[in-house]
Design a protein around this motif. Structure first.
Motif, PDB file in Angstrom:
ATOM      1  N   SER A  22      -8.133   5.495  -2.769  1.00 57.50           N
ATOM      2  CA  SER A  22      -6.735   5.527  -2.703  1.00 57.50           C
ATOM      3  C   SER A  22      -6.581   4.310  -1.362  1.00 57.50           C
ATOM      4  N   THR A  26      -4.433   1.070  -1.909  1.00 56.84           N
ATOM      5  CA  THR A  26      -3.627   0.615  -1.177  1.00 56.84           C
ATOM      6  C   THR A  26      -3.398  -0.597  -0.550  1.00 56.84           C
ATOM      7  N   ASP A  30      -1.016  -3.738  -1.438  1.00 59.25           N
ATOM      8  CA  ASP A  30      -0.321  -4.349  -0.390  1.00 59.25           C
ATOM      9  C   ASP A  30      -0.513  -5.817  -0.433  1.00 59.25           C
ATOM     10  N   GLY A  46       1.937  -0.362  -1.366  1.00 58.80           N
ATOM     11  CA  GLY A  46       0.524   0.342  -0.814  1.00 58.80           C
ATOM     12  C   GLY A  46       1.315   1.794  -0.122  1.00 58.80           C
ATOM     13  N   ARG A  47       2.459   1.595   0.413  1.00 57.11           N
ATOM     14  CA  ARG A  47       3.150   2.930   1.054  1.00 57.11           C
ATOM     15  C   ARG A  47       3.410   3.871   0.019  1.00 57.11           C
ATOM     16  N   THR A  50       0.093   5.466  -1.321  1.00 59.36           N
ATOM     17  CA  THR A  50      -0.348   6.352  -0.222  1.00 59.36           C
ATOM     18  C   THR A  50       0.405   7.750  -0.368  1.00 59.36           C
TER      19      THR A  50
END
Length: 107
Positions: A22, A26, A30, A46-47, A50
């Motif tokens: 992950s 991520t 991003d 990416g946030r 996550t």
């Protein structure tokens, strides 16, 4: 080998692999989203990824603990021991995909 020992800490391999994968995903999300659009920092792909992975791991563990509640009622702190390998994959996938769909719909 089901866990990696770091002194007194033993990390289970399966969730550790999910975490490493992950983190790589991520970074890639991003990197690709920043290259494709000028996304605001709060709306980076990416946030969301996550958050989805963390929620999926929490849901997978929570469903396993609920399914085996009788075993965990005698010693509730064992629910925090991740080394027993108790994960419900279907619940984790559903929670992660649900969160991702919800965030995509919001944006």
């Amino acid at each position: 080998m089901t866990s990696i020992a770091l002194g007194p800490l033993a990390l289970p391999v399966a969730p550790l692999l999910v975490l490493v994968a992950s983190l790589l995903a991520t970074w890639l999300a991003d990197h690709l989203s920043a290259a494709a659009t000028a996304a605001a920092p709060g709306h980076r792909a990416g946030r969301v990824l996550t958050q989805a992975v963390l929620l999926a791991l929490l849901a997978a563990r929570g469903v396993h603990v609920l399914q085996h509640a009788n075993a965990y009622l005698t010693e509730p702190l064992l629910a925090l021991d991740l080394r027993d390998g108790g994960w419900h994959a279907g619940a984790g996938v559903a929670a992660g995909l649900g969160w991702t769909a919800w965030r995509a719909w919001q944006q």
